[in-house]
Design a protein around this motif. Sequence first.
Motif, short mmCIF file in Angstrom:
data_model
loop_
_atom_site.label_atom_id
_atom_site.label_comp_id
_atom_site.label_asym_id
_atom_site.label_seq_id
_atom_site.Cartn_x
_atom_site.Cartn_y
_atom_site.Cartn_z
N ARG A 323 0.82 -1.22 0.00
CA ARG A 323 0.00 0.00 0.00
C ARG A 323 0.86 1.27 0.00
NH1 ARG A 323 -5.45 -0.61 1.15
NH2 ARG A 323 -6.09 -2.76 1.64
N GLY A 324 2.17 1.14 -0.03
CA GLY A 324 3.04 2.31 -0.07
C GLY A 324 3.08 3.07 1.24
N ILE A 325 2.95 2.38 2.35
CA ILE A 325 2.95 3.02 3.67
C ILE A 325 4.28 2.72 4.35
CG2 ILE A 325 1.80 3.16 5.92
CD1 ILE A 325 0.09 4.14 3.60
N LYS A 358 -4.60 0.35 6.60
CA LYS A 358 -5.80 0.36 5.75
C LYS A 358 -6.42 1.75 5.67
CE LYS A 358 -8.12 -2.96 7.70
NZ LYS A 358 -9.22 -3.92 7.95
N ASN A 360 -5.01 4.71 6.24
CA ASN A 360 -4.04 5.79 6.11
C ASN A 360 -4.20 6.43 4.74
OD1 ASN A 360 -1.80 7.44 6.61
ND2 ASN A 360 -0.73 5.78 7.68
N ARG A 361 -3.57 7.56 4.54
CA ARG A 361 -3.57 8.22 3.23
C ARG A 361 -2.48 7.63 2.35
NH1 ARG A 361 0.73 11.70 3.11
NH2 ARG A 361 1.61 12.32 5.14
N GLN A 362 -2.52 7.94 1.09
CA GLN A 362 -1.51 7.46 0.16
C GLN A 362 -0.13 7.99 0.56
OE1 GLN A 362 -1.76 5.36 -2.35
NE2 GLN A 362 -3.98 5.04 -2.09
N GLN A 363 0.85 7.09 0.53
CA GLN A 363 2.23 7.43 0.92
C GLN A 363 2.30 7.97 2.35
OE1 GLN A 363 4.59 6.56 -1.28
NE2 GLN A 363 2.91 5.93 -2.63
N GLN A 411 -12.25 -0.34 1.85
CA GLN A 411 -11.44 -1.17 2.73
C GLN A 411 -12.28 -2.29 3.33
OE1 GLN A 411 -8.35 -0.63 2.70
NE2 GLN A 411 -8.43 1.35 1.64
#
Length: 455
Positions: A323-325, A358, A360-363, A411
């Motif tokens: 997810r890029g987190i 799940k 969170n915002r992108q990046q 989600q």
Amino acid sequence: MKPDQPPQALPEVTDDRVFTVGALQSLRRRAQDRHQSRVALPLDMLTEMEPQDAQLLFHELRVHQIELELQNEELRRVHRELEAARERYFDLYDLAPVGYCTVDSHGMILEANLTSAKLLGVTRSALTKLRLTHFMPLAQRHVFEQCCAALDPGGPAQNCELQMVGDDGHAVWVHLTANMARDPTGVTTFRVMFRDVSDRVRLDEALQAKNAELDLARQVADKANCAKSDFLTSMSHELRSPLNAILGFAQLMDAGLPPPTPAQKSAIDQIINGGWYLLDLVNEILDLASVESGQLALTMGIESLGEMLADCQIMIEPQATARGIAIRFPELAHPILVKADRRRFKQVVINLLSNAIKYNRQQGTVTVSCLVSAPGRLRLSVQDDGKGLTPEQVANLFQPFNRLGQESGPQEGTGIGLVVSKRLVEMMGGSVGATSRVGVGSVFWFELALAGVAS
């Protein structure tokens, strides 16, 4: 003194004060002697009395008259004050908000105020001709008799609660206080005070009835909850077996030869993803049912915080990378030991990290931190950069199957994970909480007992 004898001469003293005292003493002795002999003062004595003696006698009589008048006036004033005090006493006695009765040793009412007569539904004149037990049902008389039997003259008062029935048939519950008194002649009386407590007794009875009703409802709810937990447990086991079979065959098809076509690969991936989702759901339901039914057993011990966080980091990194987190774990300067169940601790941390990823915002970033919140307590926090929650949503956290409006979102979730995590932390002797700001993100934390810092 005889009439034919000359009058007794007084001593000639130049001091007027001494003469006056001596004359007064002489006159007082004469008056006492005359009073005892009850003989009238001879007339010739008056003619024989010196002018000074007559003047002193007149003065003394005048003083006695004034003294008697003053004493009489004082007696009248005291009498008026006593009458006023008596009237005030009877006003207070009759108008008191409680009933007062004086009862003899045979139980006969000697005196009563208006409140007691009104409380028992009779006139005061009729009340003083009856026994106090006349107004007590047979089942209540022994309570009063036991109260009176414990009394001693001059001893402490005794209290009891009993029911009394007036002549008009209405029943009233009273709080009764009695003491014993004995006059100088040896006559014993009882002073009884009673006040109406019917409203409180009715309220107590209603409260007891409501408590019994609530207890019955709780038993019914507990029984239904146990039945639900048993059902969920049995159904979860029944669902887990076919799901494992489906996942196993799907994985075999995915790895089989010849390899599946792109269309077949897409269908197999959907089967595998759906199977794992359903299996996670079944596991969460099974955990929730086990926790609520009290069948979940913990294996408590002293565990290394760094080792458990390292295991959690390994397990959660694939999900965060997909997810890029970015996830930041704390760097512990010293090994920290906590009292926990190792498996359940990691389950709670993984659940909090999964939610932070799940939602969170992108990046975005997920930050894990720990600190000593109180002596002997360690707080572990998971912070995200998501949309945050409103105060109303924060108040509704940790409720089963409540996803706070995310049911239609992209989600996946069931709303069970946080509930299970909270119950697990509480079973380990800890506590759970959360804070959030809309547009900033959320912080979920839990506390456990700190076992120490390893050397």
